[in-house]
Design an enzyme around this catalytic site. Structure first.
Site, PDB file in Angstrom:
ATOM      1  N   HIS A 221       0.936  -0.789  -0.039  1.00  9.17           N
ATOM      2  CA  HIS A 221       0.096   0.416  -0.176  1.00  9.17           C
ATOM      3  C   HIS A 221       0.686   0.533   0.287  1.00  9.17           C
ATOM      4  CE1 HIS A 221      -2.712   3.042   2.231  1.00  9.17           C
ATOM      5  NE2 HIS A 221      -3.019   2.874   0.719  1.00  9.17           N
TER       6      HIS A 221
ATOM      7  N   HIS B  74      -2.182   0.579   7.702  1.00 11.72           N
ATOM      8  CA  HIS B  74      -3.818   0.748   7.550  1.00 11.72           C
ATOM      9  C   HIS B  74      -4.138  -0.591   8.042  1.00 11.72           C
ATOM     10  CE1 HIS B  74      -1.462   3.855   5.403  1.00 11.72           C
ATOM     11  NE2 HIS B  74      -2.143   4.591   6.244  1.00 11.72           N
TER      12      HIS B  74
HETATM   13 FE1  FES Z   1       0.096  -0.894   4.951  1.00 16.09          FE
HETATM   14 FE2  FES Z   1      -1.183   0.867   3.868  1.00 16.09          FE
HETATM   15  S1  FES Z   1       0.786   1.111   4.078  1.00 16.09           S
HETATM   16  S2  FES Z   1      -1.880  -1.012   4.703  1.00 16.09           S
END
Ligand code: FES
Length: 158
Positions: free
Chosen positions: A90, A107
């Site tokens: 992500h 997150h």
């Molecule tokens: Fe891993 Fe956002 S950086 S879920």
């Protein structure tokens, strides 16, 4: 330019063959780009206790883990030893291995190491890049390639 049926089939066969050869050659060239790196002895791994290492360079944190259950791409007699980039797909936070899965603390994306690092919860949309492994005759685990793009890179190899 127009072809009759016989000419069309001949041209298609030649084109397909030429394209097939090119893709094979390209794949072999791509494979050569990755180093073959010893990570650990298979006999030293303990189930559920990941080992940190870097691959394919020092700026690519990764985990090697023996899951204790068969995994896609797993090596070893139980096919349960796998390795992944530890950067969340992500936004690049370092994931942690918890209760048989990788969890991102930023997150809360979760990745399944038994299914090629598939993200099954959270904001990440890509699998964790899986490091291709092999065990040699001496029982050493070798990294020899990556499936997927390490977060933040345009190429896995700089
Ligand atoms: Fe891993 Fe956002 S950086 S879920």
């Amino acid at each position: 330019m127009s072809f009759n049926r016989r000419e069309f089939i001949t041209v298609a066969a030649v084109t397909t063959t030429a394209t097939g050869i090119s893709r094979t050659a390209l794949a072999q060239l791509t494979e050569r780009k990755y180093p073959v790196t010893k990570i650990a002895k298979a006999s030293d791994l303990k189930t559920g206790e990941p080992l940190s290492f870097s691959y394919p360079d020092d700026n690519a944190p990764s985990y090697l883990v023996k899951l204790g259950r068969p995994a896609q791409g797993g090596v070893g007699k139980d096919k349960d030893i796998v390795a992944f980039s530890s950067l969340c797909t992500h936004m690049g936070c370092p994931v942690k291995f918890q209760e048989s899965r990788f969890v991102c603390p930023c997150h809360f994306s979760q990745f399944d190491p038994a299914v090629n690092g598939q993200c099954y919860q959270g904001l990440a949309t890509e699998y964790l890049p899986q490091i291709r492994l092999r065990i040699d005759e001496a029982g050493d685990i070798l990294a020899e390639g990556i499936d997927g793009l390490i977060w933040g890179r345009i190429e896995n190899k700089s």
